[in-house]
Scaffold this motif. Structure first.
Motif, mmCIF file in Angstrom:
data_model
loop_
_atom_site.group_PDB
_atom_site.id
_atom_site.type_symbol
_atom_site.label_atom_id
_atom_site.label_comp_id
_atom_site.label_asym_id
_atom_site.label_seq_id
_atom_site.Cartn_x
_atom_site.Cartn_y
_atom_site.Cartn_z
ATOM 1 N N SER A 43 0.969 -1.134 -0.091
ATOM 2 C CA SER A 43 0.129 0.069 0.015
ATOM 3 C C SER A 43 0.789 1.155 -0.025
ATOM 4 O O SER A 43 1.878 1.186 0.413
ATOM 5 N N ASP A 45 -0.740 4.029 1.176
ATOM 6 C CA ASP A 45 -1.850 4.805 1.986
ATOM 7 C C ASP A 45 -1.067 4.808 3.327
ATOM 8 O O ASP A 45 -1.101 3.620 4.153
ATOM 9 N N GLU A 48 -2.844 2.789 5.922
ATOM 10 C CA GLU A 48 -3.080 1.424 5.615
ATOM 11 C C GLU A 48 -1.711 0.725 6.065
ATOM 12 O O GLU A 48 -1.509 -0.352 6.396
ATOM 13 N N ASN A 51 -1.270 0.236 9.709
ATOM 14 C CA ASN A 51 -2.411 -0.703 9.880
ATOM 15 C C ASN A 51 -1.813 -2.125 9.614
ATOM 16 O O ASN A 51 -1.910 -3.084 10.501
ATOM 17 N N LEU A 52 -0.997 -2.337 8.694
ATOM 18 C CA LEU A 52 -0.307 -3.554 8.327
ATOM 19 C C LEU A 52 0.564 -3.791 9.310
ATOM 20 O O LEU A 52 0.926 -4.846 9.872
#
Length: 310
Positions: A43, A45, A48, A51-52
């Motif tokens: 990603s 972003d 994101e 979050n990953l």
């Protein structure tokens, strides 16, 4: 709380840091680095990517939440929940300060866990930097460089989204086309530099007269567009008149000279029981603006009024 600075240099392979001790076996270190690298490259972003990162490190160091504060101070990203114990890291590359990341949980962090977090952060920094760069580039690509309003590309995207929302929820949607009166005369009399100054001041005036939910764009030249979500024709007329008055009462001063300006505004409203294409909405607003310009300027005309009169 542990406040640390983590600095990486672009010439170091894979963003590796100078941490001397990793509380993982060589096999675990290799597996973790490969898994993180693969995940974080999925990603561009920043939200994101974080979050990953949060999801993948949970199996190694248990966390309740992550808070990332962008280096430019513009915003924050929060994942999970904030707890009593936390450790803070300043993320810096040789190109500058990315921001601050704060790990949080209810249980105190052990020294070995802090070392592991620092090792894991070395895999986050460059994917996060790339995501922030990409987000910044995309944002700049959608801005008018003079007024810093959204440009036509941003307008197309926003209006398409707003129309879809209006159709889905049966809301009314209004569009204002704002044109600066006699702008060529301003350029001819005061010069293009002062003409640019006038456009910037008008952009500010439009924004100050609008609501927080309204979105303003520079359509091109001396034209601006304002998208009014959940706004009927009557509400749009009130906002348009507020904009007109705001600009008419403003006196732009430059090098001891005062430049007075006015605007003409055309309005088109998508009614809740109608399905309408973007081009149709623009055409009606543009026609209303044309009539406003030919009715003496410094006035507001709605396409609904044109239909009633015709």
């Amino acid at each position: 709380m542990r406040d640390m600075t983590m600095v990486t240099n672009a010439h170091k392979a894979n963003g590796a840091s100078t941490i001397p001790l990793i509380p993982l076996t060589p096999e675990q270190e290799l597996t973790t680095r490969i898994r993180l690298a693969q995940a974080l490259q999925m990603s561009l972003d920043p939200a994101e990517v974080l979050n990953l990162f949060y999801t993948h490190i949970q199996a190694i160091v248990s966390l309740s939440g992550i808070l990332f504060k962008f280096g430019n101070g513009s915003s924050e990203l929060k994942i999970g929940r904030e707890c009593l114990h936390h450790c803070d890291y300043r993320l810096t590359t040789d190109e500058g300060y990315l921001g601050e990341i704060i790990f949080s949980r209810s249980k105190r962090f052990a020294e070995a866990e802090l070392i592991t977090l620092e090792f894991l952060l070395s895999s986050l920094i460059y994917p996060l930097r790339n995501a922030i760069r990409y987000q910044t580039a995309m944002r700049l690509a959608l801005l008018d460089p003079l007024t810093l309003l959204g440009n036509r590309a941003a307008l197309d995207t926003a209006l398409r989204r707003e129309l879809q929302m209006a159709e889905r929820h049966q809301h009314e949607l209004s569009l204002l086309m704002v044109d600066v009166d006699f702008f060529k005369k301003i350029n001819d009399e005061y010069g293009h530099h002062r003409g640019d100054l006038v456009l910037c001041e008008i952009a500010k005036g439009i924004q100050s007269a609008c609501r927080g939910s309204d979105i303003t764009f520079r359509y091109g030249g001396e034209e601006f567009v304002v998208v009014l979500g959940k706004t009927d024709a009557e509400g749009a007329k009130i906002i348009a008149e507020r904009i007109r008055q705001q600009i008419a009462e403003s006196h732009i001063k430059y090098n001891g000279k005062t430049i007075d300006t006015t605007v003409s505004i055309g309005i088109a409203t998508r009614h809740s029981n109608e399905k309408e294409h973007i081009n149709d909405l623009f055409e009606r607003a543009d026609k209303a603006l044309y009539i406003a310009k030919n009715s003496g300027r410094n006035c507001v005309i709605s396409s609904d009024e044109i239909l009633i009169k015709s």
